[in-house]
Design a protein around this motif. Structure first.
Motif, PDB file in Angstrom:
ATOM      1  N   LYS A 149     -30.368   3.259  -6.273  1.00  0.00           N
ATOM      2  CA  LYS A 149     -28.848   3.340  -5.367  1.00  0.00           C
ATOM      3  C   LYS A 149     -28.481   4.013  -4.717  1.00  0.00           C
ATOM      4  O   LYS A 149     -28.380   4.687  -3.515  1.00  0.00           O
ATOM      5  CB  LYS A 149     -27.885   4.583  -6.603  1.00  0.00           C
ATOM      6  CG  LYS A 149     -27.143   3.261  -8.261  1.00  0.00           C
ATOM      7  CD  LYS A 149     -26.675   3.075  -7.261  1.00  0.00           C
ATOM      8  CE  LYS A 149     -26.204   1.381  -8.316  1.00  0.00           C
ATOM      9  NZ  LYS A 149     -25.236   0.418  -8.384  1.00  0.00           N
ATOM     10  N   TYR A 152     -29.723   7.860  -4.333  1.00  0.00           N
ATOM     11  CA  TYR A 152     -29.441   9.173  -4.144  1.00  0.00           C
ATOM     12  C   TYR A 152     -30.938  10.085  -3.940  1.00  0.00           C
ATOM     13  O   TYR A 152     -31.516   9.701  -3.659  1.00  0.00           O
ATOM     14  CB  TYR A 152     -29.434   9.473  -5.697  1.00  0.00           C
ATOM     15  CG  TYR A 152     -27.770   8.797  -6.098  1.00  0.00           C
ATOM     16  CD1 TYR A 152     -26.779   9.525  -5.608  1.00  0.00           C
ATOM     17  CD2 TYR A 152     -27.857   7.954  -7.156  1.00  0.00           C
ATOM     18  CE1 TYR A 152     -25.629   8.963  -6.321  1.00  0.00           C
ATOM     19  CE2 TYR A 152     -27.145   7.081  -7.649  1.00  0.00           C
ATOM     20  CZ  TYR A 152     -25.576   7.620  -7.292  1.00  0.00           C
ATOM     21  OH  TYR A 152     -24.576   7.408  -7.533  1.00  0.00           O
ATOM     22  N   ARG A 187     -33.599  13.036  -3.423  1.00  0.00           N
ATOM     23  CA  ARG A 187     -34.157  13.095  -3.799  1.00  0.00           C
ATOM     24  C   ARG A 187     -33.836  14.969  -4.689  1.00  0.00           C
ATOM     25  O   ARG A 187     -33.457  15.532  -3.983  1.00  0.00           O
ATOM     26  CB  ARG A 187     -35.836  13.441  -3.694  1.00  0.00           C
ATOM     27  CG  ARG A 187     -37.125  13.620  -4.307  1.00  0.00           C
ATOM     28  CD  ARG A 187     -38.377  13.219  -3.974  1.00  0.00           C
ATOM     29  NE  ARG A 187     -38.942  13.554  -4.461  1.00  0.00           N
ATOM     30  CZ  ARG A 187     -40.381  12.698  -5.131  1.00  0.00           C
ATOM     31  NH1 ARG A 187     -40.864  11.842  -3.993  1.00  0.00           N
ATOM     32  NH2 ARG A 187     -40.967  12.867  -6.089  1.00  0.00           N
ATOM     33  N   TRP A 239     -32.590   3.898 -12.073  1.00  0.00           N
ATOM     34  CA  TRP A 239     -31.254   3.880 -11.083  1.00  0.00           C
ATOM     35  C   TRP A 239     -31.261   4.482 -10.160  1.00  0.00           C
ATOM     36  O   TRP A 239     -30.643   3.872  -9.248  1.00  0.00           O
ATOM     37  CB  TRP A 239     -30.126   3.580 -12.934  1.00  0.00           C
ATOM     38  CG  TRP A 239     -28.608   3.389 -12.296  1.00  0.00           C
ATOM     39  CD1 TRP A 239     -28.188   2.232 -11.851  1.00  0.00           C
ATOM     40  CD2 TRP A 239     -28.160   4.620 -12.035  1.00  0.00           C
ATOM     41  NE1 TRP A 239     -26.356   3.083 -11.212  1.00  0.00           N
ATOM     42  CE2 TRP A 239     -26.305   3.591 -11.926  1.00  0.00           C
ATOM     43  CE3 TRP A 239     -27.815   6.295 -11.622  1.00  0.00           C
ATOM     44  CZ2 TRP A 239     -25.363   5.105 -11.094  1.00  0.00           C
ATOM     45  CZ3 TRP A 239     -26.733   6.711 -11.513  1.00  0.00           C
ATOM     46  CH2 TRP A 239     -25.432   6.235 -11.219  1.00  0.00           C
ATOM     47  N   ALA A 240     -30.750   5.845  -9.625  1.00  0.00           N
ATOM     48  CA  ALA A 240     -30.477   6.581  -9.679  1.00  0.00           C
ATOM     49  C   ALA A 240     -31.521   6.116  -8.086  1.00  0.00           C
ATOM     50  O   ALA A 240     -30.890   6.391  -7.178  1.00  0.00           O
ATOM     51  CB  ALA A 240     -31.454   8.136  -9.709  1.00  0.00           C
ATOM     52  N   HIS A 294     -32.408  12.217  -8.205  1.00  0.00           N
ATOM     53  CA  HIS A 294     -33.375  12.099  -8.884  1.00  0.00           C
ATOM     54  C   HIS A 294     -34.852  12.683  -8.389  1.00  0.00           C
ATOM     55  O   HIS A 294     -35.147  13.605  -8.369  1.00  0.00           O
ATOM     56  CB  HIS A 294     -34.170   9.826  -8.378  1.00  0.00           C
ATOM     57  CG  HIS A 294     -34.266   9.912  -7.132  1.00  0.00           C
ATOM     58  ND1 HIS A 294     -35.871  10.457  -6.968  1.00  0.00           N
ATOM     59  CD2 HIS A 294     -34.526  10.188  -6.228  1.00  0.00           C
ATOM     60  CE1 HIS A 294     -36.247  10.319  -5.613  1.00  0.00           C
ATOM     61  NE2 HIS A 294     -34.634   9.829  -4.723  1.00  0.00           N
ATOM     62  N   TYR A 337     -32.872   6.649 -16.425  1.00  0.00           N
ATOM     63  CA  TYR A 337     -31.803   7.070 -15.057  1.00  0.00           C
ATOM     64  C   TYR A 337     -32.320   7.190 -13.987  1.00  0.00           C
ATOM     65  O   TYR A 337     -31.501   6.946 -12.805  1.00  0.00           O
ATOM     66  CB  TYR A 337     -31.507   8.704 -15.648  1.00  0.00           C
ATOM     67  CG  TYR A 337     -30.726   8.970 -14.786  1.00  0.00           C
ATOM     68  CD1 TYR A 337     -29.613   8.948 -14.302  1.00  0.00           C
ATOM     69  CD2 TYR A 337     -31.615  10.054 -14.424  1.00  0.00           C
ATOM     70  CE1 TYR A 337     -29.034   9.628 -13.211  1.00  0.00           C
ATOM     71  CE2 TYR A 337     -30.906  10.932 -13.074  1.00  0.00           C
ATOM     72  CZ  TYR A 337     -29.823  10.694 -12.699  1.00  0.00           C
ATOM     73  OH  TYR A 337     -28.962  11.601 -11.701  1.00  0.00           O
ATOM     74  N   GLN A 338     -33.986   7.414 -13.867  1.00  0.00           N
ATOM     75  CA  GLN A 338     -34.688   6.998 -12.182  1.00  0.00           C
ATOM     76  C   GLN A 338     -35.005   6.239 -11.766  1.00  0.00           C
ATOM     77  O   GLN A 338     -34.312   5.920 -10.083  1.00  0.00           O
ATOM     78  CB  GLN A 338     -36.332   8.334 -12.706  1.00  0.00           C
ATOM     79  CG  GLN A 338     -36.312   9.618 -13.900  1.00  0.00           C
ATOM     80  CD  GLN A 338     -35.012  10.658 -12.300  1.00  0.00           C
ATOM     81  OE1 GLN A 338     -36.078  10.413 -11.383  1.00  0.00           O
ATOM     82  NE2 GLN A 338     -34.413  11.683 -12.916  1.00  0.00           N
ATOM     83  N   MET A 356     -25.331  13.221  -8.290  1.00  0.00           N
ATOM     84  CA  MET A 356     -26.500  12.882  -8.725  1.00  0.00           C
ATOM     85  C   MET A 356     -28.181  13.139  -7.620  1.00  0.00           C
ATOM     86  O   MET A 356     -27.998  12.447  -7.228  1.00  0.00           O
ATOM     87  CB  MET A 356     -26.051  11.189  -9.108  1.00  0.00           C
ATOM     88  CG  MET A 356     -25.461  11.171 -10.031  1.00  0.00           C
ATOM     89  SD  MET A 356     -25.164  11.276 -11.066  1.00  0.00           S
ATOM     90  CE  MET A 356     -25.022  10.044 -12.427  1.00  0.00           C
TER      91      MET A 356
END
Length: 84
Positions: A79, A81, A83, A75-76, A3, A72-73, A1
């Protein structure tokens, strides 16, 4: 995953997409009921109001896709994640 964009751009696009969805749905409804205030904004064809209404609803759907991408961005990023 991964972003793609940072938190500031994601928040800006989130707010703009919500505003765009609300505005375009309202404009689509007003074109659908053939509001006289919008007569200058339609083409001179017979089905101008219905075509403009359909275009507004399609554009609102595109804004929904942008809203989903922004969610989604966000959320990522939350979390942690990496880049892209």
């Amino acid at each position: 995953m991964i972003h793609i964009c940072g938190p500031k751009l994601s928040n800006c696009c989130f707010v703009l997409s919500i505003w765009g969805i609300i505005m375009l749905i309202l404009m689509g409804i007003f074109f659908n009921i053939e509001s006289v205030a919008l007569i200058e904004d339609i083409p001179s064809t017979d089905d101008g109001y219905s075509q403009a209404s359909k275009n507004c609803f399609i554009a609102a759907g595109i804004y929904v896709a942008v809203l989903i991408l922004c969610c989604y961005q966000k959320w990522a990023i939350s979390k942690g994640y990496k880049r892209f």
